[in-house]
Design an enzyme around this catalytic site. Structure first.
Site, PDB file in Angstrom:
ATOM      1  N   GLY A 276     -29.516  68.073   5.336  1.00  0.00           N
ATOM      2  CA  GLY A 276     -29.654  67.287   6.437  1.00  0.00           C
ATOM      3  C   GLY A 276     -29.879  65.899   6.431  1.00  0.00           C
ATOM      4  CD  GLU A 318     -29.929  75.655   1.757  1.00  0.00           C
ATOM      5  OE1 GLU A 318     -30.017  75.292   2.312  1.00  0.00           O
ATOM      6  OE2 GLU A 318     -29.794  76.514   0.784  1.00  0.00           O
ATOM      7  N   PRO A 319     -29.712  69.026  -0.541  1.00  0.00           N
ATOM      8  CG  PRO A 319     -29.698  67.301  -2.085  1.00  0.00           C
ATOM      9  CD  PRO A 319     -29.888  68.704  -1.770  1.00  0.00           C
ATOM     10  N   GLY A 320     -26.403  68.434   0.979  1.00  0.00           N
ATOM     11  CA  GLY A 320     -24.905  67.408   0.704  1.00  0.00           C
ATOM     12  C   GLY A 320     -24.447  66.364   0.228  1.00  0.00           C
ATOM     13  NE  ARG A 321     -24.798  63.893   6.909  1.00  0.00           N
ATOM     14  CZ  ARG A 321     -23.696  63.639   7.585  1.00  0.00           C
ATOM     15  NH1 ARG A 321     -22.717  63.286   8.027  1.00  0.00           N
ATOM     16  NH2 ARG A 321     -23.488  64.879   8.603  1.00  0.00           N
ATOM     17  CB  CYS A 389       1.410  62.638  17.645  1.00  0.00           C
ATOM     18  SG  CYS A 389       2.242  62.273  16.511  1.00  0.00           S
ATOM     19  CD  GLU A 390      -4.500  64.540  19.759  1.00  0.00           C
ATOM     20  OE1 GLU A 390      -5.169  64.694  20.699  1.00  0.00           O
ATOM     21  OE2 GLU A 390      -3.908  66.451  19.687  1.00  0.00           O
ATOM     22  CE1 TYR A 419     -20.620  68.473   5.664  1.00  0.00           C
ATOM     23  CE2 TYR A 419     -21.824  66.721   5.259  1.00  0.00           C
ATOM     24  CZ  TYR A 419     -21.663  68.186   5.537  1.00  0.00           C
ATOM     25  OH  TYR A 419     -22.548  69.000   5.042  1.00  0.00           O
TER      26      TYR A 419
END
Ligand SMILES: *Cc1c(COP(=O)(O)O)cnc(C)c1O
Length: 460
Positions: A276, A318-321, A389-390, A419
């Protein structure tokens, strides 16, 4: 409130929410080092990364293109390993996982977190040592649990009572004794977006500390001789830049460890504080300092365990980003430049919410630069939008780009290594972009661009 981080630029983070549109940056060509991959620079006007010119990358591999700076990624792995030399670092695969990234993680000596059979399959397919893998998830299927038990996955983090019963059954069935942790919801309100906060009581993850569910889970695991309870796990959320939440989580977990010791006479040897740690996306955001993160977490754990009369557990993070986020940039080609009189200029690129849904999903912010050349033109208030198309299909809601921007120019968006690819989708039947790793002047495709054939595959 103590922070893990140093500010990346001049703007105070506290001023961020009201400042819309932002001020034009002093230099539209500048690559603030804290925001861009470690090897990126501007040479003869164009951005290079890993020694490769972005114009050559797009000419060779097309756009949109996710470019991963291998040296940046690996150096952050090494920083984590060095800073947590007496603990374990598990890369959270959901941030971005493919076979080559699994190899990088394996070679750098980190462990790997997975939360589905698919992520586990990616890791096992490159020979990732199962004992260095942890299986997470709030609703792992029996088949997923069985696969983990049979392959000898190092840790399984139990998230519900049902799962504990299933694990006990599967361990008996296969005559093995898996290591189990309990995911504890410690009741911390992490200061981040609601969709990426995971430890307040009212959400789907974990077993609540305050309701007694976590203590009951401990009883149930200890009652099953085929399961080895090794520790407690907490993950309070994502994109967090303050130590306070981790401190509260660690203190509450230490309290539960002390209660377990008193009630069962068992001292659990491991503590997993999750990931996180935030990264900077725009000038003024805090930049993570892995050494500072490690120092504060280890100090916190030492302190709370000593106060609770407990020996020091082995710490896992547990680093991801914070490993993969800044290693990646996305290259897009500008297709149209539409001046909406008196408001802003809409710059449309050849991707959007299919390759980066974070802006539409929770208002993520990014920094982008004209990448294929430098420009001395005046700043032009813009919105970088995709081709879907949004009307919520935005890559960057407010930014400044040079006023001479034209179709065919390449735009680089920083900080897209986490992500983005893992949340990519095929909305409007757009193929998912290729992923290219660059290093030492060489580029190689690590995930191929999807083709029309891929898009039609499996349909009647
Ligand atoms: C998502 C997740 C992580 C990684 O979070 P980052 O914000 O990417 O560091 C770590 N642990 C668990 C259990 C997660 O779900």
């Amino acid at each position: 409130m103590s922070r893990f981080a140093h500010p990346a630029g001049d703007r105070h983070a506290e001023q961020l929410p009201d400042e819309r549109p932002p001020h034009a940056p002093a230099d539209l060509n500048a690559l603030t080092p804290a925001l861009w991959p470690r090897t990126s620079e501007r040479i003869d006007g164009a951005i290079t990364i890993g020694g490769v010119d972005v114009r050559d990358l797009v000419a060779e591999y097309g756009s949109p293109l996710l470019v991963m700076d291998e040296e940046d990624f690996r150096s952050r792995c090494r920083d984590y390993r060095a800073s947590f030399h007496d603990g374990d670092v598990h890369y959270a695969g959901k941030a971005f996982l493919c076979r080559e990234v699994a190899r990088w993680i394996m070679q750098e000596g980190l462990g790997l977190d997975v939360c589905s059979a698919g992520e586990l399959a990616v890791a096992l397919s490159v020979g990732f040592p199962p004992e260095r893998i942890t299986l997470h998830g709030n609703n792992k299927s029996v088949a997923e649990l069985e696969r983990a038990v049979v392959t000898g996955v190092g840790h399984i983090v139990a998230d519900s009572f049902e799962e504990i019963a299933r694990l006990g059954y599967l361990a008996d069935k296969h005559g093995v004794r898996p290591k189990v942790m309990i995911r504890v919801t410690v009741g911390v309100e992490a200061h981040t977006h609601e969709f990426i906060a995971t430890s307040h009581d009212d959400q789907k993850f974990g077993l609540s500390l305050s309701s007694g569910a976590a203590a009951e889970a401990v009883r149930r695991v200890l009652a099953l001789p085929s399961l080895e309870l090794v520790g407690l796990h907490s993950h309070i959320g994502s994109q967090i830049s303050e130590t306070a939440g981790f401190e509260v989580a660690a203190r509450r977990l230490a309290g539960l460890l002390a209660q377990i010791k008193q009630e069962h006479g068992v001292v659990l040897p491991e503590l997993d504080l999750g990931g996180g740690y935030g990264i900077p996306y725009v000038d003024g955001d805090d930049a993570p300092d892995i050494k500072l993160i490690a120092e504060s977490l280890r100090e916190i754990v030492a302190h709370v365990c000593a106060s609770a009369g407990l020996p020091l557990p082995r710490l896992t993070v547990e680093p991801g980003r914070s490993i993969t986020g800044l290693a990646g940039i996305t290259l897009y080609e500008v297709g149209t430049v539409k001046d909406v009189e008196g408001l802003r200029t809409y710059v449309s690129v050849d991707g959007g919410m299919s390759d980066n849904i974070r802006t539409a999903l929770y208002g993520a912010e990014y920094t982008a630069r004209l990448a294929s050349r430098s420009s001395e033109a005046a700043p032009m208030l813009s919105r970088l939008v995709g081709k879907h198309c949004e009307s919520g299909d935005m890559v960057i809601r407010d930014l400044y780009l040079p006023a001479d921007l034209a179709p065919g120019d390449l735009i680089a968006v920083a900080g897209t290594g986490a992500y983005c690819r893992s949340l990519a989708n095929n909305y409007n039947y757009l193929p998912k972009p290729a992923v290219v790793a660059v290093s030492g002047g060489q580029a190689r495709v690590i995930v191929q661009r999807e083709t029309e054939e891929d898009l039609l595959r499996g349909q009647l």
